[in-house]
Design an enzyme around this catalytic site. Structure first.
Site, mmCIF file in Angstrom:
data_model
loop_
_atom_site.group_PDB
_atom_site.id
_atom_site.type_symbol
_atom_site.label_atom_id
_atom_site.label_comp_id
_atom_site.label_asym_id
_atom_site.label_seq_id
_atom_site.Cartn_x
_atom_site.Cartn_y
_atom_site.Cartn_z
ATOM 1 C CB CYS A 112 -0.939 0.011 1.191
ATOM 2 S SG CYS A 112 -1.972 -1.449 1.283
ATOM 3 C CG HIS A 241 -3.450 3.592 1.533
ATOM 4 N ND1 HIS A 241 -3.949 2.984 0.391
ATOM 5 C CD2 HIS A 241 -3.393 2.606 2.477
ATOM 6 C CE1 HIS A 241 -4.168 1.702 0.638
ATOM 7 N NE2 HIS A 241 -3.850 1.455 1.899
ATOM 8 C CG ASN A 271 -6.607 -1.163 1.338
ATOM 9 O OD1 ASN A 271 -5.916 -0.831 0.375
ATOM 10 N ND2 ASN A 271 -6.111 -1.334 2.551
HETATM 11 N N1 ACO Z 1 -17.937 -8.761 10.176
HETATM 12 C C1 ACO Z 1 -18.368 -8.911 11.436
HETATM 13 N N2 ACO Z 1 -17.538 -9.028 12.501
HETATM 14 C C2 ACO Z 1 -16.228 -8.969 12.250
HETATM 15 C C3 ACO Z 1 -15.716 -8.812 10.957
HETATM 16 C C4 ACO Z 1 -16.618 -8.712 9.890
HETATM 17 N N3 ACO Z 1 -16.222 -8.565 8.617
HETATM 18 N N4 ACO Z 1 -14.368 -8.787 11.012
HETATM 19 C C5 ACO Z 1 -14.043 -8.915 12.303
HETATM 20 N N5 ACO Z 1 -15.153 -9.039 13.049
HETATM 21 C C6 ACO Z 1 -15.247 -9.223 14.484
HETATM 22 C C7 ACO Z 1 -13.958 -9.744 15.071
HETATM 23 O O1 ACO Z 1 -13.919 -11.136 14.988
HETATM 24 C C8 ACO Z 1 -14.044 -9.259 16.490
HETATM 25 O O2 ACO Z 1 -14.888 -10.130 17.183
HETATM 26 P P1 ACO Z 1 -14.545 -10.564 18.694
HETATM 27 O O3 ACO Z 1 -14.565 -9.290 19.471
HETATM 28 O O4 ACO Z 1 -15.653 -11.490 19.032
HETATM 29 O O5 ACO Z 1 -13.199 -11.187 18.624
HETATM 30 C C9 ACO Z 1 -14.790 -7.943 16.370
HETATM 31 O O6 ACO Z 1 -15.437 -7.956 15.077
HETATM 32 C C10 ACO Z 1 -13.896 -6.728 16.416
HETATM 33 O O7 ACO Z 1 -14.779 -5.634 16.367
HETATM 34 P P2 ACO Z 1 -14.302 -4.172 16.617
HETATM 35 O O8 ACO Z 1 -13.384 -4.119 17.807
HETATM 36 O O9 ACO Z 1 -15.491 -3.281 16.626
HETATM 37 O O10 ACO Z 1 -13.495 -3.913 15.286
HETATM 38 P P3 ACO Z 1 -12.375 -2.868 15.097
HETATM 39 O O11 ACO Z 1 -12.849 -1.544 15.556
HETATM 40 O O12 ACO Z 1 -11.089 -3.421 15.584
HETATM 41 O O13 ACO Z 1 -12.313 -2.796 13.508
HETATM 42 C C11 ACO Z 1 -11.026 -3.274 11.573
HETATM 43 C C12 ACO Z 1 -11.755 -3.849 12.784
HETATM 44 C C13 ACO Z 1 -12.033 -2.621 10.651
HETATM 45 C C14 ACO Z 1 -10.320 -4.393 10.827
HETATM 46 C C15 ACO Z 1 -9.997 -2.219 12.078
HETATM 47 O O14 ACO Z 1 -9.127 -2.804 12.996
HETATM 48 C C16 ACO Z 1 -9.214 -1.624 10.955
HETATM 49 O O15 ACO Z 1 -9.732 -0.867 10.173
HETATM 50 N N6 ACO Z 1 -7.910 -1.895 10.868
HETATM 51 C C17 ACO Z 1 -7.079 -1.420 9.793
HETATM 52 C C18 ACO Z 1 -6.996 -2.487 8.820
HETATM 53 C C19 ACO Z 1 -6.675 -2.042 7.436
HETATM 54 O O16 ACO Z 1 -7.112 -1.035 6.928
HETATM 55 N N7 ACO Z 1 -5.908 -2.868 6.805
HETATM 56 C C20 ACO Z 1 -5.632 -2.676 5.437
HETATM 57 C C21 ACO Z 1 -4.267 -2.971 5.066
HETATM 58 S S1 ACO Z 1 -3.110 -1.837 5.737
HETATM 59 C C22 ACO Z 1 -3.335 -0.428 5.032
HETATM 60 O O17 ACO Z 1 -3.788 -0.371 3.935
HETATM 61 C C23 ACO Z 1 -2.976 0.749 5.795
#
Ligand code: ACO
Length: 314
Positions: A112, A241, A271
């Protein structure tokens, strides 16, 4: 010496996969995905739409937009983490397909962070006199490296390609400054993992990536502005990004840039890794949001970690 962008092209695959479509594959729903990421849908490549095909389509549009012939290009760089084969490079195959006589062409894989890396590399080659017109491509078929049974990652990504022509005395935007950096110490947060005898797939510490991305992209914008003699207040449009709407909003907030000055189209594409800033610049231009005279800041961050930021004067 003024070096910058003279042509821009993008390609998005025809097939669109909505959040509702994904809810049939994994235990998720539109409300969860949209509220956490700002993503509504993503384009997913199929059939002939591989990394090379998308790279070529975006390149043709960029060449037309720059009003040049393919044969005018004397250097090609492609950022991708999804090329089908280790070699030949996508860049070399684009050179062959466009019938450009022999020139240097190579791929890089800063994930990215790719947009800042291709821009910094192309600018350096033009500045040094080793190249005159560089075709910079970003092409990612992330659907190939995603675990479609992992709801933590499969909802985030999409496929696409983008390309720009970088040259002296550009017709569209001058690169005032591009900075790049990185640190492999963050490698574990976002990586490819091989489980059993299956091909490697994306694995991620979501919150780890989230927090680092906000802090580092904020720092990158401050650093690129300082090194170009500009202030945050000078920025007319922030085009980060497009990882996630919450990350982008938090970066804008930390910088004190109003959200109206922050362009986002992650809702439409998800993304798309190194391609995302190119999709955003193209759409912002098409929608009349990105106008001549604007100072545009583009911070990026990706697996590695790699990071960087570009300051573009339109
Ligand atoms: N649908 C439903 N539930 C989900 C999903 C989904 N698609 N994915 C994860 N969950 C669950 C998890 O299993 C977890 O459950 P648990 O608490 O029972 O273990 C729970 O949701 C986590 O929920 P939140 O804490 O509300 O989620 P969070 O606020 O951490 O958001 C996310 C998760 C969206 C992945 C966030 O951490 C994020 O945006 N991270 C950045 C990731 C990113 O952008 N990566 C891209 C590559 S790097 C880059 O480009 C910069």
């Amino acid at each position: 010496m003024s070096i910058g962008i003279s042509g821009l092209g993008i390609y998005a695959p025809k097939k669109i996969v909505t959040n509702d479509d994904l809810s049939k594959l994994v235990d998720t729903n539109d409300e969860w995905i949209y509220s956490r990421t700002g993503i509504r849908q993503r384009h997913v490549a199929e059939g002939e739409e591989d990394t090379l095909y998308m790279a070529l389509e975006a390149s043709k549009v960029a060449i037309q937009d720059a009003n040049i012939n393919p044969q005018d290009i004397d250097f090609i760089i492609c950022s991708t983490v999804t090329r089908e084969y280790a070699f030949p490079s996508v860049a070399a195959l684009v050179q062959k397909a466009l019938e450009i006589p022999s020139i240097p062409a190579f791929d890089m894989g800063p994930a990215c962070g790719g947009f800042a890396y291709v821009l910094a590399t192309a600018e350096s080659y033009v500045k040094s006199g080793l190249a005159k017109k560089v075709l910079c491509i970003c092409s990612e078929k992330l659907s190939d490296i995603i675990d479609w049974t992992d709801r933590n990652t499969c909802v985030l990504f999409g496929d696409a390609a983008g390309a720009v022509i970088i040259e002296e005395n550009p017709s569209q935007a001058t690169i005032l400054k591009t900075i790049i950096g990185g640190d492999g110490a963050y490698g574990e947060l976002l990586r490819m993992e091989k489980i059993g005898d299956k091909p490697p797939v994306v694995r991620m510490d979501g919150m780890g990536v989230f927090k680092s991305a906000i802090r580092i992209m904020d720092e990158q914008v401050r650093e690129v502005c300082a090194s170009a003699g500009k202030t945050i207040e000078d920025i007319d449009l922030l085009v980060p990004h497009q990882a996630n709407a919450r990350i982008m909003s938090a970066v804008a907030e930390r910088l004190g840039i109003p959200v109206e000055k922050t362009y986002m189209n992650v809702a439409h594409y998800g993304n798309t890794s190194s391609v995302s800033v190119l999709l955003a610049l193209a759409d912002a231009k098409k929608e009349g949001i990105l106008k001549e005279g604007m100072l545009v800041a583009c911070p990026v961050l990706g697996a590695g970690f790699t990071w960087g930021a570009s300051l573009l004067q339109y």
